[in-house]
Write a protein that holds these residues in place. Structure first.
Motif, mmCIF file in Angstrom:
data_model
loop_
_atom_site.group_PDB
_atom_site.id
_atom_site.type_symbol
_atom_site.label_atom_id
_atom_site.label_comp_id
_atom_site.label_asym_id
_atom_site.label_seq_id
_atom_site.Cartn_x
_atom_site.Cartn_y
_atom_site.Cartn_z
ATOM 1 N N TYR A 49 76.076 -44.376 44.422
ATOM 2 C CA TYR A 49 76.861 -45.582 44.201
ATOM 3 C C TYR A 49 77.282 -46.280 45.489
ATOM 4 C CZ TYR A 49 76.986 -43.623 39.520
ATOM 5 O OH TYR A 49 76.630 -43.111 38.312
ATOM 6 N N ASP A 50 77.558 -45.508 46.542
ATOM 7 C CA ASP A 50 77.960 -46.148 47.810
ATOM 8 C C ASP A 50 76.851 -47.065 48.315
ATOM 9 O OD1 ASP A 50 80.286 -44.832 47.607
ATOM 10 O OD2 ASP A 50 79.845 -43.279 49.105
ATOM 11 N N ASP A 51 75.611 -46.519 48.251
ATOM 12 C CA ASP A 51 74.473 -47.345 48.699
ATOM 13 C C ASP A 51 74.294 -48.569 47.794
ATOM 14 O OD1 ASP A 51 73.594 -45.796 50.922
ATOM 15 O OD2 ASP A 51 72.931 -44.259 49.493
ATOM 16 N N MET A 52 74.538 -48.345 46.509
ATOM 17 C CA MET A 52 74.382 -49.441 45.540
ATOM 18 C C MET A 52 75.394 -50.560 45.835
ATOM 19 S SD MET A 52 74.893 -49.119 41.458
ATOM 20 C CE MET A 52 75.204 -50.559 40.473
ATOM 21 N N ILE A 53 76.728 -50.162 46.020
ATOM 22 C CA ILE A 53 77.782 -51.148 46.317
ATOM 23 C C ILE A 53 77.454 -51.900 47.622
ATOM 24 C CG2 ILE A 53 80.234 -51.346 46.999
ATOM 25 C CD1 ILE A 53 79.949 -50.992 44.012
ATOM 26 N N ARG A 54 76.974 -51.080 48.610
ATOM 27 C CA ARG A 54 76.620 -51.697 49.896
ATOM 28 C C ARG A 54 75.593 -52.820 49.696
ATOM 29 N NH1 ARG A 54 72.448 -50.422 52.808
ATOM 30 N NH2 ARG A 54 72.154 -48.345 51.909
ATOM 31 N N LEU A 55 74.528 -52.548 48.913
ATOM 32 C CA LEU A 55 73.476 -53.553 48.710
ATOM 33 C C LEU A 55 73.970 -54.726 47.842
ATOM 34 C CD1 LEU A 55 70.213 -51.466 48.245
ATOM 35 C CD2 LEU A 55 70.881 -52.811 50.197
ATOM 36 N N VAL A 56 74.842 -54.391 46.772
ATOM 37 C CA VAL A 56 75.380 -55.469 45.917
ATOM 38 C C VAL A 56 76.247 -56.410 46.772
ATOM 39 C CG1 VAL A 56 76.944 -56.002 43.995
ATOM 40 C CG2 VAL A 56 75.230 -54.203 43.761
ATOM 41 N N GLY A 57 77.150 -55.804 47.590
ATOM 42 C CA GLY A 57 78.015 -56.614 48.466
ATOM 43 C C GLY A 57 77.202 -57.477 49.419
ATOM 44 N N LYS A 58 76.086 -56.955 49.831
ATOM 45 C CA LYS A 58 75.256 -57.664 50.819
ATOM 46 C C LYS A 58 74.427 -58.778 50.167
ATOM 47 C CE LYS A 58 72.061 -56.454 54.576
ATOM 48 N NZ LYS A 58 71.325 -55.336 55.200
ATOM 49 N N HIS A 59 73.877 -58.465 48.962
ATOM 50 C CA HIS A 59 72.918 -59.395 48.367
ATOM 51 C C HIS A 59 73.474 -60.162 47.150
ATOM 52 C CE1 HIS A 59 69.664 -57.944 50.948
ATOM 53 N NE2 HIS A 59 70.051 -56.692 50.688
ATOM 54 N N HIS A 64 82.223 -52.277 40.081
ATOM 55 C CA HIS A 64 83.240 -51.223 40.323
ATOM 56 C C HIS A 64 83.744 -50.627 39.005
ATOM 57 C CE1 HIS A 64 83.814 -51.000 44.592
ATOM 58 N NE2 HIS A 64 83.938 -52.323 44.739
ATOM 59 N N LEU A 65 84.105 -51.477 37.998
ATOM 60 C CA LEU A 65 84.636 -50.985 36.719
ATOM 61 C C LEU A 65 83.598 -50.114 35.999
ATOM 62 C CD1 LEU A 65 87.022 -51.100 34.776
ATOM 63 C CD2 LEU A 65 86.009 -53.104 33.705
ATOM 64 N N HIS A 66 82.413 -50.577 35.954
ATOM 65 C CA HIS A 66 81.328 -49.835 35.303
ATOM 66 C C HIS A 66 81.130 -48.463 35.972
ATOM 67 C CE1 HIS A 66 77.538 -49.113 33.297
ATOM 68 N NE2 HIS A 66 76.974 -48.890 34.490
ATOM 69 N N LEU A 67 81.173 -48.481 37.288
ATOM 70 C CA LEU A 67 81.001 -47.196 38.013
ATOM 71 C C LEU A 67 82.181 -46.261 37.781
ATOM 72 C CD1 LEU A 67 79.493 -48.318 41.445
ATOM 73 C CD2 LEU A 67 78.343 -47.165 39.577
ATOM 74 N N GLY A 68 83.417 -46.810 37.695
ATOM 75 C CA GLY A 68 84.614 -45.987 37.456
ATOM 76 C C GLY A 68 84.475 -45.179 36.174
ATOM 77 N N LYS A 69 84.037 -45.850 35.077
ATOM 78 C CA LYS A 69 83.873 -45.160 33.784
ATOM 79 C C LYS A 69 82.820 -44.053 33.889
ATOM 80 C CE LYS A 69 85.340 -49.072 30.934
ATOM 81 N NZ LYS A 69 84.876 -50.239 30.173
ATOM 82 N N GLU A 70 81.736 -44.360 34.517
ATOM 83 C CA GLU A 70 80.672 -43.343 34.641
ATOM 84 C C GLU A 70 81.159 -42.124 35.425
ATOM 85 O OE1 GLU A 70 76.768 -44.268 35.757
ATOM 86 O OE2 GLU A 70 76.535 -45.944 34.368
ATOM 87 N N LEU A 71 81.875 -42.396 36.537
ATOM 88 C CA LEU A 71 82.348 -41.281 37.380
ATOM 89 C C LEU A 71 83.399 -40.455 36.651
ATOM 90 C CD1 LEU A 71 82.472 -43.217 40.726
ATOM 91 C CD2 LEU A 71 81.118 -41.162 40.309
ATOM 92 N N GLU A 83 86.716 -40.455 43.091
ATOM 93 C CA GLU A 83 85.786 -41.568 43.262
ATOM 94 C C GLU A 83 86.014 -42.616 42.161
ATOM 95 O OE1 GLU A 83 81.652 -40.150 43.915
ATOM 96 O OE2 GLU A 83 82.598 -38.179 44.122
ATOM 97 N N ALA A 84 86.264 -42.116 40.909
ATOM 98 C CA ALA A 84 86.524 -43.038 39.800
ATOM 99 C C ALA A 84 87.778 -43.883 40.096
ATOM 100 C CB ALA A 84 86.696 -42.258 38.509
ATOM 101 N N GLU A 85 88.863 -43.192 40.636
ATOM 102 C CA GLU A 85 90.116 -43.903 40.965
ATOM 103 C C GLU A 85 89.816 -45.064 41.935
ATOM 104 O OE1 GLU A 85 94.036 -43.331 43.746
ATOM 105 O OE2 GLU A 85 93.199 -41.503 42.881
ATOM 106 N N TYR A 86 89.024 -44.755 42.947
ATOM 107 C CA TYR A 86 88.700 -45.779 43.962
ATOM 108 C C TYR A 86 88.064 -47.008 43.283
ATOM 109 C CZ TYR A 86 85.843 -48.160 47.471
ATOM 110 O OH TYR A 86 85.228 -49.106 48.234
ATOM 111 N N HIS A 87 87.104 -46.753 42.385
ATOM 112 C CA HIS A 87 86.408 -47.875 41.741
ATOM 113 C C HIS A 87 87.310 -48.610 40.758
ATOM 114 C CE1 HIS A 87 82.533 -47.239 43.595
ATOM 115 N NE2 HIS A 87 82.589 -45.928 43.279
ATOM 116 N N TYR A 88 88.173 -47.848 39.967
ATOM 117 C CA TYR A 88 89.099 -48.498 39.041
ATOM 118 C C TYR A 88 90.058 -49.427 39.801
ATOM 119 C CZ TYR A 88 87.955 -45.747 34.849
ATOM 120 O OH TYR A 88 87.341 -45.190 33.753
#
Length: 1749
Positions: free
Chosen positions: A1013-1023, A1032-1039, A1047-1052
């Motif tokens: 997910y870190d790499d994914m957020i990095r690329l989403v933020g960039k592109h 972030h919300l979607h990733l929070g639920k999955e985590l 990690e979920a707290e960070y994304h929520y």
């Protein structure tokens, strides 16, 4: 302690008729008095006289009044009485356990002077004093007496300490001597202790001192080492006379001394440490006290007087009644008698350490005793009378006792559980645990004994709520710990302690195997579980299923059946096991399969007989068949062959059953012939090996026993001729040739030509072998034989025949060899090629056909490729110049360098298709440059680019690609490559490739797919920055779903969703995190709500602190109670708001009552101060016991109400006894009376009336009689019932009349019982004239129906001796008639004898004459030659008579030439040291040593018998007057000779011991004065020759020939002794009367001696040792020093001596170890027997251990 007169047992006479001695039995049931007329009277514990018998003099010729009885004592088991008499004898009478048992003398001990006093302190040991001053011991087991110590002064008194382990004797010179059998660690001294001023006739040994008194009228108390503690002086008291006798209480706390008209009592004060005198007991006209006896429980003291009176006194400190059910009598400070008032049973509770018993309680359903002393705790089981005393420091009475287990008391105190086994004075163990519920503790104490297990004591308990510990109580160590994930609420070990069952709060049932430490979950939703008693079968309930595990070792195999209710219990009785299930209002029994239960249990316990018995009751089903198979296997392993035979019969394995039947017959026969276990016989062991198909083992067993024929028979029966012939060859069997011929014929008959051919080949017949091989279709074997034998090669026809057969069988190579051998190269080459034997083909071609070599090399290469031998093929192809095939082979064989070398030599077109294959190999080795070069040579540049891309070498790949590809092709290539990288997990490389071709979305998808997910957020933020929040919300639920909370707290939080974060932490119990997030990101009240829930989860003071902080405490308590969170509510109120606690208790009690948890509800009602509510609850549920308990403890006004209600319930169930008890406790006897009348139970009504409402008794009696008359109770049964009622009412005269009226021919047993009852009642309760009248009426009636014994006993009860004798005579019970006459009226003895003789004459019973005149009968048997009958009869007489007739029989047998039977006679009956028998023993010895055929292993048992008889004789001689006489020395020598002969026979049975056997033969030569000299020298010579000692053999056999000549001539004068100078071989020996060696053997010896003397290769000198003396001589000629002979070889021991306990017995260490090693390797039973004898003879074996097993 006080004395209170109870009764007079024996009335005094007018003159002197003193009671000489008295004794109480150890079990307190019998009291014996011996009067001046030497009759012993026996009383029961209530003082009723029950029996008597007369003593007898040592010799009747001195008359019945020739002695006095001076001492009397009961045996520890109370079944025998020892009587010490002044006519120098002690008799031991067996009186039996019941009154009226026959009195027989079972021991007598004749002494050298009068017996003056006697004690019986321990089993088999009687201690007594003699007039000559000795104190001796008589052993009733061995029937021998011995002196303990001797003095020169008459023994006046003898006493023991409380434990019976020490004795004190008082002597006429005032000496007091102490002796201990065991000082029990006290360290007190033995020997002369005190010199008392006068003879201490009154002597008592109390716990803390010794009390002595006598004619000086002083009582002196001495300390443990003889110093004076206290003196009580009555010498100035004119009323006091000498003290005659004394007795200490069984507890040793009191002493009573008897004098004239007075008993003085001394009590020990433990606080003041002195004796205190109590008030003396004075009785006028009692006269001198001559005997005192204290009952073993300390409750009664009996005193006998000079005038023959016996008075009984009650002894006690105090008495109390416990709960109206038990009487507690304190007979001493440390001893209490507990008597059950209803049953009359008594238990003596005693502190063995002498501590004062402070308080006694009876607990556990009034079965168990608990008492405290200052330092110990006393426990006991009233039912089994097992008592324990354990060290226990006072803990303020806070102990809790649990009595659920019948064997063990569980004591809880301050978090510690202590276990005490009833009957043991040590604590069984103690452990720390807080869990006091008996369901959470399981103890198993030897509940089901298993084979091979002595003691089995185990405990399972809870360490904490989730951890179980299992402890071995014997070793005191932990044998298992189980950590469980949830709370355990029930556990139990099985009876053998190998399995543990436990259930947790989730109702899951688990099984734990203690040995394997494995845990198995076996049932869910378990509501009931129980082990079946006496087995390892388990019963449990799961919802509506009843689950049964018949084999707990296989927990997955469970038998399930449906039920419609709840299991309430298990009942196992009468071979039937039932599970009780309540279905609605009825209880239904479900029967379990008893066969399966019993079988499993029997197998577990190793009881195969029981298993067989149960299987035989079952029909044959697949399950039963499986059980039979299991049993057959186990019984075979355990060598229980009869059971195994039965199993195979049941299974229908007829052959095995028959085989085992025969084996069992062999075993039984061996057992009959030789004794011992028949299964240890070699035949049985061999047959069992055959049954296991282990024929080699069977052969070994047979050959060990030299049973060659049996081994051969076994192999022949199995058609294993090779092994049979091998055995015959190894043993040189004469039937070897016949066997071989038979084998050959059998092979031919069964068409086994190959084996026959091998047989002929091994015997050298080549042609016949070849013919057979060819016939069997084995030409290769024929060819091998021809090739090995030149003479057969010359037969061309034969060779042609073989080659044809080989070619036909496609054995081309062997055919080729044969053609080459007969010089036919063309045919040979063809055969080699056909058979692919190319090496031989090429070698042959190089010599004979050079042009064919290239073709053959290629063919060879092709063949190798087919065989996948590619490496080998390469060179052959190169040799054949086949390049393509060589390249293919090199590639196939991965010979890359060789492949490149060959390719470089080829043209480009040929080579280009092979280069890429080589390039792939180098690419895999990461040698990319070489690979690139090879790809290029092969025109495959794209493959090179792919190679670089896969290797991540983008620069090289790009460089190559740019040279030869378009940009769009590169894009496709990179995406494809990136996807490949992704599949390989190389995400960074894939990202680089995607980004290079401007496809970032593909990279984002890749990272999401792989949860990076870190790499994914990095690329989403960039592109794609606009989609960041949703991502972030979607990733929070999955985590969160994956449990990655931080990690979920960070994304929520990144997505501004704080509530989702709080809920996530709450659901995972992370309150601090939830609180932190709520406070940091939530509203004003959010964190308060979280804090409340947090407090609930915390509990305890922490919760209080938290809620106080928030000001929510009271509201929280109410909320908790409303939601049934009582534990939390209690906790909060206890810690902070105590005034709310009762209110919560009440609410909790109501909740528990609704839940059906009544015991817990009771406790809560009481805590709430509402006991009445608890009583009402129990009454409502008809739990009377609990209702009463609560009422008594907390609400006394309700007690009577509860009891009456309970009584009504009992009456409805017809349990009148229980109802009566309850109504009496409620003080309502009138109600009980009415209930009994209504039920028609008049006897109970009368009893109640008599005990509690005596005023109404008369009226009730009349009412009952009217009722009986109304019913018209006529006929027999009515009479009997009426009589019983009269008897119970105490109207004995009426009862007797009623019983006598019973007349009925149809039921003689009932009539007999009634008459006997009438007589018994009349004797016990009616005046003598009436009882005499009844007995005279009943006696003839009983005789009339054939009950002579019963009639006689009645007559004897009233001393009608003549009538009793006549009754016995009429019933032909002569022994009883004689005994009655002898004991009660000797005038009738002649009368009985005369009648008996007339009876025998009229009946013609000669054998019965034995009972009248034994000696006459025995002489008659001798005259008739009925020796067996004679010896059998004599065996029943005394030792002297037996051995008189044994000697007569032995003499008869010897005259008949049956020395062996004579020997067997003495083996059976022992060899007494009678001088008149000596000639018999010598004759048996002489006959045995002279008999032929004794020099063999088979003769061992004969020699062993002779040896054992002589050993027995020598042991008896040592104890006799003949000890150390010349005869004794001669028999000792004979014993040594017999030992040598027996050892020699044993050694001959073991190959490794042949030199030992030879040495023993040589050693026997030194005893030729007792042995036939010719036989001895012949055996020594032959033995020496057999082991290769030819010098000795020559000398001994030469001497033998001289002796044979001397026997012929009749004189030894011509013998030359020069060879035996300086040896211990005697010259002067008796001349043998006859030749002991047969003529043929003498001739063989003559020939051998002649041959050796002609050779002149031997020196005629005996071998010498380091002493310079003959090596077998015990005496060194030069020094005269005599060495000890070795027990194993008889040779002198010069060094390495092993000495035995018996002086003069030793062995040479080397010989000894050799003998031991031979036993260990051969397991020879005869050698083991030799070792066993040496152990007996020499006082045990030396320290080198050896087992006879």
């Amino acid at each position: 302690m006080q004395l209170k007169h109870l009764r007079t047992l024996l009335s005094p006479q007018d003159g002197a008729a003193k009671v000489t001695c008295m004794a109480w039995s150890q079990n307190n049931a019998k009291f014996a008095v011996c009067t001046v007329d030497r009759v012993v009277l026996l009383y029961d514990e209530h003082g009723e006289r029950r029996d008597k018998f007369s003593t007898k003099p040592a010799d009747m010729k001195y008359g019945r009044k020739s002695y006095m009885v001076k001492g009397m004592a009961f045996s520890p088991d109370s079944t025998k009485i020892a009587i010490g008499q002044t006519d120098n004898i002690i008799y031991v009478y067996k009186i039996g356990e019941d009154w009226g048992d026959k009195k027989v003398i079972c021991n007598k001990f004749i002494q050298t002077s009068a017996v003056t006093c006697l004690q019986w302190p321990a089993e088999y040991i009687i201690v007594f004093g003699l007039a000559e001053g000795k104190v001796r011991l008589a052993n009733t087991k061995t029937n021998k007496s011995s002196t303990i110590y001797g003095t020169d002064s008459y023994v006046v008194s003898l006493t023991t300490n409380c434990s019976g382990k020490g004795i004190l004797s008082g002597h006429a010179d005032g000496t007091i001597v102490r002796y201990f059998f065991d000082d029990e660690g006290s360290g007190e001294s033995q020997g002369k202790l005190v010199n008392h001023p006068c003879p201490p006739y009154a002597l008592a040994w109390a716990t803390n001192s010794i009390v002595a008194a006598g004619c000086d009228r002083r009582i002196v108390a001495y300390g443990k080492e003889g110093h004076v503690l206290q003196t009580f002086d009555y010498s100035r008291d004119p009323l006091e006379r000498e003290f005659t006798t004394a007795a200490a209480s069984p507890g040793g706390q009191s002493v009573v001394l008897g004098s004239y008209d007075r008993l003085r009592v001394l009590n020990w004060s433990p606080r003041r440490n002195i004796w205190e005198e109590a008030k003396p007991k004075e009785i006028a006209n009692l006269y001198t006290i001559t005997a005192l006896a204290w009952k073993r429980d300390g409750s009664r003291l009996c005193a006998g007087t000079l005038c023959g009176g016996v008075e009984q006194f009650d002894c006690c400190l105090r008495r109390s009644i416990y709960k109206n059910k038990f009487e507690l009598t304190y007979v001493g400070p440390s001893q209490v008698i507990v008597k059950n008032l209803s049953s009359g049973t008594r238990v003596v509770l005693k502190s063995h350490y002498g501590y004062e018993v402070e308080e006694v309680k009876i607990l556990g359903k009034e079965r168990y005793l608990v008492a405290h002393t200052s330092d110990t705790l006393l426990l006991g089981d009233l039912n089994t009378n097992r008592l324990s005393e354990v060290a226990w420091q006072g803990s303020g009475g806070n102990e809790k006792y649990f009595f659920e287990n019948e064997n063990v008391c569980m004591i809880f105190n301050a978090g510690e559980l202590t276990l005490v086994e009833y009957g043991s004075n040590d604590t069984l163990g103690s452990v720390r645990t807080e869990f006091m519920n008996p369901h959470l503790i399981s103890v198993r104490i030897n509940e089901r004994r298993q084979r091979g297990m002595e003691d089995n004591k185990k405990l399972a308990y809870l360490v904490d709520i989730k951890t179980i510990a299992i402890v071995d109580l014997i070793g005191g160590y932990n044998i298992g710990t189980i950590s469980h994930e949830s709370r355990v609420d029930w556990l139990e070990l099985n009876e053998t302690g190998h399995k543990l069952l436990f259930r947790d709060r989730k109702l899951r049932l688990h099984l734990y195997d203690i040995e394997s430490c494995s845990k198995t979950m076996i049932l869910n939703f378990c509501s009931y579980v129980q082990w079946v008693p006496g087995s390892d079968v388990l019963v449990a309930q799961n919802r509506n299923n009843l689950c049964v595990w018949y084999n707990i070792e296989a927990p997955e195999r469970v038998t399930t059946s449906s039920i419609r209710g709840d299991v309430v219990g298990l009942e196992r009785d009468g071979g039937k096991t039932e599970v009780m299930v309540t279905e609605g209002v009825t209880t239904v029994a479900y029967t379990l399969d008893e066969g399966l239960i019993e079988f499993g249990t029997a197998i577990d316990d190793g009881n195969y007989t029981r298993a067989t018995a149960f299987l035989e009751t079952l029909e044959m089903t697949p399950e039963t068949e499986a059980m039979w198979k299991t049993l057959s296997k186990l019984s075979l392993e355990a060598k229980q062959l009869h059971i195994a035979e039965r199993c195979f019969s049941a299974l229908g394995h007829v052959a095995k059953a028959r085989f085992l039947h025969e084996t069992n017959e062999i075993a039984d026969q061996v057992s009959r012939e030789y004794g011992g276990e028949g299964t240890d016989s070699y035949q049985v062991r061999a047959r069992l090996a055959m049954l296991e198909k282990n024929y080699k083992l069977a052969e070994m067993i047979f050959l060990e026993q030299n049973a060659v024929e049996e081994a051969m028979d076994m192999y022949q029966e199995l058609h294993r001729w090779d092994e049979c012939i091998a055995v015959a060859e190894a043993k040189g069997h004469p039937a070897l040739e016949k066997l071989r011929r038979g084998y050959y014929q059998w092979l031919m008959d069964t068409q086994q030509e190959e084996r026959a051919g091998e047989l002929q080949e091994s015997q050298g017949d080549g042609l016949a072998a070849i013919s057979l091989y060819l016939k069997a279709g084995l030409p290769a074997k024929a060819a091998r034989l021809v090739l090995n034998r030149e003479e057969l090669l010359a037969n061309m026809e034969l060779v042609e025949h073989i080659t044809a057969a080989l070619i036909k069988g496609e054995l081309y190579e062997r055919a080729g060899d044969l053609f080459e051998k007969i010089r036919n190269p063309q045919r040979a080459l063809e055969c080699y090629c056909k058979g692919s034997a190319f090496m031989k083909a090429v070698e042959l071609a190089r010599v004979a056909f050079p042009a064919e070599v290239v073709r053959l090399e290629e063919a060879w290469g092709d063949h190798l490729v087919q065989q996948k031998q590619l490496d080998a093929a390469i060179n052959h192809y190169i040799e054949a110049r086949c390049s393509i095939k060589a390249i293919e082979a090199a590639l196939g064989a991965r010979q890359w360098k060789k492949a490149i070398y060959i390719l470089d030599l080829q043209d480009r077109n040929t080579a280009s298709k092979y280069y890429p294959r080589v390039a792939q190999h180098y690419a895999s080795l990461q040698e990319y440059e070489i690979a690139e070069e090879l790809y290029t040579k092969g025109d495959r540049t794209k493959d090179a680019i792919d190679m670089y891309t896969q290797a991540g070498r983008w620069e090289q790949a790009h460089k190559l690609a740019m040279k030869c590809m378009r940009p769009e092709d590169i894009s496709v290539l990179y995406i494809t490559q990136a996807q490949e990288m992704e599949t390989q997990g190389k995400y960074r490389e894939a990202e680089r490739l995607y980004v290079t071709v401007e496809e970032p979305d593909l990279a984002i998808s890749m990272f999401k797919k792989h949860k990076l997910y870190d790499d994914m957020i990095r690329l989403v933020g960039k592109h794609h920055p606009d989609l960041l929040s949703d991502t972030h919300l979607h990733l929070g639920k999955e985590l969160e779903a994956e449990g990655r909370l931080q990690e979920a707290e960070y994304h929520y939080l990144e997505a501004q969703e704080w509530k989702a974060t709080v809920n996530m932490y709450r659901s995972n119990g992370l309150w601090e995190e939830a609180y932190r997030v709520a406070k940091a990101h939530g509203g004003a009240n959010a964190h308060k709500h979280v804090a409340y829930l947090w407090a609930k989860s915390l509990g305890g003071e922490a919760a209080v602190r938290l809620l106080n902080k928030l000001g929510l405490l009271e509201a929280a308590i109410d909320h908790a109670a409303d939601n049934c969170s009582f534990e939390f509510a209690f906790e909060l109120s206890r810690l902070a708001l105590k005034h709310k606690t009762p209110e919560i208790h009440l609410r909790y009690a109501m909740y528990l009552e609704d839940e059906g948890k009544f015991e817990e509800a009771e406790a809560e009602f009481i805590k709430a101060g509402k006991p009445k509510e608890a009583v009402l609850m129990f009454v409502h549920n008809q739990d009377w016991e609990a209702a009463q308990r609560v009422a008594e403890a907390h609400d006394p006004d309700s007690v009577a109400e509860v009891l009456v209600g309970q009584a009504r319930g009992a009456l409805e169930e017809k349990d009148f006894q229980k109802a009566e008890g309850l109504l009496l406790r409620a003080q309502r006897p009138g109600l009980a009376l009415n209930y009994y009348k209504e039920a028609g139970l008049w006897s109970d009504a009368l009893r109640i009336c008599k005990d509690y409402v005596p005023g109404q008794l008369e009226a009730l009696q009349e009412e009952y009689e009217r009722e009986a008359t109304k019913k018209g109770a006529r006929g027999m049964e009515g009479l009997v019932e009426q009589a019983r009622q009269w008897e119970q009412a105490g109207e004995y005269s009426r009862a007797v009349d009623c019983y006598l009226k019973v007349r009925d021919a149809g039921s003689s047993s009932l009539v007999e019982k009634c008459w006997l009852k009438a007589a018994e009642l009349s004797i016990k309760f009616l005046p003598p004239p009436r009882s005499l009248e009844v007995v005279r009426a009943v006696g003839p009636q009983l005789i009339g129906i054939g009950k002579h014994s019963a009639a006689a006993e009645l007559y004897l009860n009233l001393d009608l001796v003549k009538e009793a004798i006549d009754a016995f005579i009429e019933g032909e019970e002569w022994n009883k008639a004689k005994r009655v006459a002898k004991e009660l009226d000797p005038r009738y003895e002649d009368y009985v004898d005369q009648c008996y003789k007339e009876f025998l004459k009229s009946q013609g019973k000669v054998d019965s004459l034995v009972g009248v005149d034994v000696v006459a009968a025995l002489d008659l048997y001798v005259e008739q030659g009925q020796w067996d009958k004679c010896i059998e009869t004599a065996t029943k007489q005394n030792y002297k008579i037996l051995h008189k007739y044994v000697a007569l029989y032995a003499t008869h047998l010897i005259r008949e030439g049956g020395y062996a039977q004579a020997l067997a006679l003495y083996v059976q009956h022992g060899a007494p040291a009678n001088p008149q028998n000596f000639n018999i023993y010598k004759r048996i010895f002489t006959d045995m040593v002279s008999s032929p055929g004794t020099n063999s292993a088979e003769a061992y048992h004969n020699w062993a018998d002779l040896r054992d008889v002589l050993f027995n004789l020598c042991e008896n001689l040592v104890k006799s007057s003949e000890a150390n006489s010349p005869a004794h020395e001669e028999f000792e020598t004979m014993l040594l000779i017999a030992h040598y002969y027996a050892t020699r026979s044993a050694a001959q049975s073991v190959k490794e011991l042949e030199t030992v056997a030879a040495k023993l033969s040589v050693s026997l030569l030194r005893h030729t004065q007792l042995l036939p000299a010719d036989k001895a020298f012949y055996e020594a010579g032959i033995a020496a020759k057999a082991v290769g000692w030819e010098n000795m053999a020559f000398i001994f056999l030469n001497r033998f020939l001289d002796l044979t000549d001397a026997i012929e001539e009749g004189t030894l004068d011509a013998l030359d002794h020069s060879d035996f100078q300086d040896t211990d071989i005697p010259f002067e020996v008796p001349l043998p009367a006859k030749q002991h060696v047969p003529e043929a053997q003498r001739e063989e010896v003559r020939d051998w001696v002649l041959t050796v003397s002609m050779d002149q290769r031997l020196e005629q000198v005996l071998p010498r040792d380091e002493r310079g003396a003959y090596e077998a001589s015990l005496v060194a000629a030069s020094t005269g020093v005599r060495a000890l002979p070795c027990l194993i070889t008889g040779y002198p021991i010069l060094r390495n001596k092993i000495e035995f306990k018996r002086p003069g017995k030793a062995a040479n260490k080397k010989n000894w170890n050799k003998f031991l090693m031979a036993i260990k390797t051969s397991h020879s039973p005869v050698c083991q027997d030799v070792l066993k004898f040496i152990s007996q003879w020499c006082g045990g074996l030396p320290s080198t251990s050896f087992s006879f097993q």
